[in-house]
Design a protein around this motif. Structure first.
Motif, mmCIF file in Angstrom:
data_model
loop_
_atom_site.group_PDB
_atom_site.id
_atom_site.type_symbol
_atom_site.label_atom_id
_atom_site.label_comp_id
_atom_site.label_asym_id
_atom_site.label_seq_id
_atom_site.Cartn_x
_atom_site.Cartn_y
_atom_site.Cartn_z
ATOM 1 N N SER A 98 0.832 -1.206 0.000
ATOM 2 C CA SER A 98 0.000 0.000 0.000
ATOM 3 C C SER A 98 0.861 1.249 0.000
ATOM 4 C CB SER A 98 -0.922 0.010 1.228
ATOM 5 O OG SER A 98 -1.563 1.266 1.372
ATOM 6 N N ALA A 99 0.807 2.008 -1.094
ATOM 7 C CA ALA A 99 1.562 3.257 -1.181
ATOM 8 C C ALA A 99 1.068 4.266 -0.148
ATOM 9 C CB ALA A 99 1.443 3.845 -2.585
ATOM 10 N N ALA A 100 -0.248 4.256 0.128
ATOM 11 C CA ALA A 100 -0.801 5.203 1.108
ATOM 12 C C ALA A 100 -0.292 4.887 2.506
ATOM 13 C CB ALA A 100 -2.327 5.155 1.075
ATOM 14 N N LEU A 101 -0.261 3.607 2.855
ATOM 15 C CA LEU A 101 0.245 3.233 4.172
ATOM 16 C C LEU A 101 1.725 3.572 4.290
ATOM 17 C CD1 LEU A 101 -0.265 1.917 6.916
ATOM 18 C CD2 LEU A 101 0.303 -0.299 5.882
ATOM 19 N N LYS A 102 2.486 3.365 3.226
ATOM 20 C CA LYS A 102 3.901 3.718 3.224
ATOM 21 C C LYS A 102 4.081 5.216 3.482
ATOM 22 C CE LYS A 102 8.369 3.676 2.172
ATOM 23 N NZ LYS A 102 9.374 3.254 3.195
ATOM 24 N N ARG A 103 3.286 6.052 2.811
ATOM 25 C CA ARG A 103 3.386 7.500 3.008
ATOM 26 C C ARG A 103 3.010 7.889 4.433
ATOM 27 N NH1 ARG A 103 0.910 7.579 -2.102
ATOM 28 N NH2 ARG A 103 -1.088 8.160 -1.156
ATOM 29 N N LEU A 104 1.983 7.225 4.965
ATOM 30 C CA LEU A 104 1.570 7.529 6.328
ATOM 31 C C LEU A 104 2.661 7.178 7.331
ATOM 32 C CD1 LEU A 104 -0.439 8.324 8.517
ATOM 33 C CD2 LEU A 104 -1.385 6.006 8.396
ATOM 34 N N LEU A 105 3.180 5.962 7.242
ATOM 35 C CA LEU A 105 4.185 5.533 8.205
ATOM 36 C C LEU A 105 5.478 6.333 8.074
ATOM 37 C CD1 LEU A 105 3.680 1.661 8.253
ATOM 38 C CD2 LEU A 105 2.638 3.418 9.700
ATOM 39 N N ASP A 106 5.869 6.650 6.845
ATOM 40 C CA ASP A 106 7.069 7.477 6.658
ATOM 41 C C ASP A 106 6.858 8.868 7.240
ATOM 42 O OD1 ASP A 106 8.549 5.498 5.497
ATOM 43 O OD2 ASP A 106 8.505 6.332 3.464
ATOM 44 N N GLY A 107 5.682 9.424 7.017
ATOM 45 C CA GLY A 107 5.388 10.738 7.567
ATOM 46 C C GLY A 107 5.413 10.740 9.087
ATOM 47 N N LEU A 108 4.888 9.692 9.686
ATOM 48 C CA LEU A 108 4.928 9.572 11.135
ATOM 49 C C LEU A 108 6.359 9.379 11.629
ATOM 50 C CD1 LEU A 108 1.802 7.285 11.696
ATOM 51 C CD2 LEU A 108 2.020 9.705 12.308
ATOM 52 N N ARG A 109 7.142 8.617 10.883
ATOM 53 C CA ARG A 109 8.536 8.388 11.281
ATOM 54 C C ARG A 109 9.319 9.698 11.369
ATOM 55 N NH1 ARG A 109 8.011 3.519 7.315
ATOM 56 N NH2 ARG A 109 7.902 1.741 8.770
ATOM 57 N N VAL A 110 9.223 10.525 10.333
ATOM 58 C CA VAL A 110 10.035 11.744 10.340
ATOM 59 C C VAL A 110 9.539 12.725 11.401
ATOM 60 C CG1 VAL A 110 10.700 11.492 7.916
ATOM 61 C CG2 VAL A 110 8.686 12.878 8.503
ATOM 62 N N PRO A 162 7.999 16.467 3.198
ATOM 63 C CA PRO A 162 8.054 17.925 3.052
ATOM 64 C C PRO A 162 9.488 18.439 3.161
ATOM 65 C CG PRO A 162 6.302 17.285 4.558
ATOM 66 C CD PRO A 162 7.093 16.050 4.285
ATOM 67 N N VAL A 163 9.747 19.556 2.496
ATOM 68 C CA VAL A 163 11.080 20.158 2.511
ATOM 69 C C VAL A 163 11.541 20.409 3.945
ATOM 70 C CG1 VAL A 163 12.404 22.212 1.860
ATOM 71 C CG2 VAL A 163 10.774 21.195 0.243
ATOM 72 N N TYR A 164 10.641 20.795 4.787
ATOM 73 C CA TYR A 164 10.960 21.079 6.194
ATOM 74 C C TYR A 164 11.710 19.916 6.831
ATOM 75 C CZ TYR A 164 9.944 21.801 11.185
ATOM 76 O OH TYR A 164 10.043 21.948 12.543
ATOM 77 N N TYR A 165 11.189 18.697 6.650
ATOM 78 C CA TYR A 165 11.815 17.533 7.275
ATOM 79 C C TYR A 165 13.067 17.088 6.515
ATOM 80 C CZ TYR A 165 7.784 17.285 10.303
ATOM 81 O OH TYR A 165 6.831 17.600 11.230
ATOM 82 N N ARG A 166 13.067 17.258 5.207
ATOM 83 C CA ARG A 166 14.266 16.904 4.452
ATOM 84 C C ARG A 166 15.444 17.755 4.911
ATOM 85 N NH1 ARG A 166 10.923 16.984 -0.350
ATOM 86 N NH2 ARG A 166 12.194 18.677 -1.229
ATOM 87 N N ARG A 167 15.194 19.031 5.106
ATOM 88 C CA ARG A 167 16.267 19.929 5.536
ATOM 89 C C ARG A 167 16.667 19.672 6.985
ATOM 90 N NH1 ARG A 167 14.163 25.669 2.896
ATOM 91 N NH2 ARG A 167 14.771 25.210 0.731
ATOM 92 N N ALA A 168 15.676 19.419 7.844
ATOM 93 C CA ALA A 168 15.965 19.203 9.260
ATOM 94 C C ALA A 168 16.884 18.015 9.461
ATOM 95 C CB ALA A 168 14.663 19.003 10.031
ATOM 96 N N TYR A 169 16.652 16.946 8.701
ATOM 97 C CA TYR A 169 17.483 15.754 8.846
ATOM 98 C C TYR A 169 18.782 15.852 8.046
ATOM 99 C CZ TYR A 169 13.821 13.193 11.345
ATOM 100 O OH TYR A 169 12.898 12.781 12.283
ATOM 101 N N ALA A 170 18.807 16.694 7.042
ATOM 102 C CA ALA A 170 20.022 16.822 6.229
ATOM 103 C C ALA A 170 21.083 17.650 6.943
ATOM 104 C CB ALA A 170 19.690 17.456 4.882
#
Length: 324
Positions: A240-252, A281-289
């Motif tokens: 499930s692509a939707a579940l993947k997006r949800l869990l990844d979003g929760l992870r970050v 989102p860019v916000y999290y990409r930058r925060a972790y980068a």
């Protein structure tokens, strides 16, 4: 028809309001089970002074919110379980309107309502990704959660069919953070979810961090935080692509405080390695980068600002708005 379960741990200044909001329900066919989970303040003294024949009091040593709620469900006599956190409260028609939702959408095992988000003394309704014309009906919990990453359901505006709760094994005993999200996902993947798009509860975000049953100021161990314990969803996530997006979003979102505090480094890296950052989102990409040393001052500033606002509200004794 309803068994209402309230777990209680050190919520002395809130618990009476929560209980009164249950007692004053227009739908009177319920029992209220209050589990004192080893409170060290006067929460228990305050709540046991409330007299109502529908209340059952359970006093126990501290075992955590998951086991406390599970014990309440085990004690429950009725088919539908309504949870309420000790620092939140309901509109007087919550149970009445949830009863109608159950009658109208009886194929569901999980039922939720919209709610007021109370922050800095103000109550507002946040967008949930629902169409403007949506009033009630079955929803795709995973898709909607992904659309806005705004909480659709939590333990203060939800009803669960007891049989389904038991079949799912209830809340996982080891979890002290995200135990509810973990259960809602499991239920949503196996049965229908019904939703009433009308705010009927108040989610209190002005609680001091030290008093929260689940608070972002506490970095729970990997064993106690749901985000480190999602391996059982691996195959479902791959399908499930939707579940993947949800869990990844929760992870970050959940892991950022750990990253900034440099806590449980290897475990955090292991979970983040699963994330598709191109979809974040860019916000999290930058925060972790960026190095944590560069990102941390910003979040410290935000925490100080939030603390100051809560303090001003407390000093001015601003009352929460009610809705007629």
């Amino acid at each position: 028809m309803f068994s209402v379960v309230i777990p209680l741990f050190n919520k002395a200044i809130y618990i009476e309001k929560a209980v009164e909001s249950v007692i004053q329900q227009t739908y009177a066919d319920f029992e209220l089970i209050i589990i004192n989970d080893g409170s060290t303040d006067d929460s228990w003294l305050r709540v046991t002074k409330i007299r109502d024949s529908r209340i059952t009091f359970i006093d126990q040593p501290n075992v955590g919110v998951s086991d406390s709620r599970n014990r309440g469900v085990k004690q429950a006599r009725f088919e539908y379980i309504a949870f309420l956190d000790a620092d939140d409260w309901w509109e007087s028609t919550f149970l009445e309107q949830m009863s109608r939702l159950i009658q109208d959408y009886g194929e569901a095992n999980l039922f939720g309502s919209n709610y007021y988000y109370v922050k800095h003394g103000k109550a507002r309704v946040e967008p949930k990704g629902l169409p403007d014309t949506f009033r009630s009906g079955y929803i795709n919990y995973i898709d909607l959660y992904v659309s806005e990453f705004c909480v659709l359901i939590n333990c203060s505006f939800v009803v669960v069919r007891k049989q389904a709760f038991v079949q799912m094994g209830g809340f996982k005993s080891n979890l002290r953070f995200g135990e509810d999200i973990d259960l809602w996902i499991r239920l949503a993947l196996t049965s229908k979810v019904a939703y009433l798009n009308k705010p009927l509860a108040y989610s209190n975000q002005d609680v001091d961090g030290e008093s929260r049953a689940v608070g972002r100021q506490t970095l729970y161990s990997p064993e106690a935080n749901f985000i480190f314990n999602l391996a059982y969803l691996k195959s479902a996530e791959e399908e499930s692509a939707a579940l993947k997006r949800l869990l990844d979003g929760l992870r970050v979102r959940v892991l950022l405080p750990y990253y900034l505090a440099n806590q449980y480094v290897s475990e955090v890296r292991s979970v983040l390695a699963e994330v598709d950052f191109s979809q974040q989102p860019v916000y999290y990409r930058r925060a972790y980068a960026l190095p944590a040393l560069l990102v941390r001052p910003y979040f410290e500033f935000m925490k100080v600002g939030s603390f100051c606002k809560r303090t001003l509200i407390r000093l001015s004794r601003t009352s929460y708005p009610s809705v007629v």
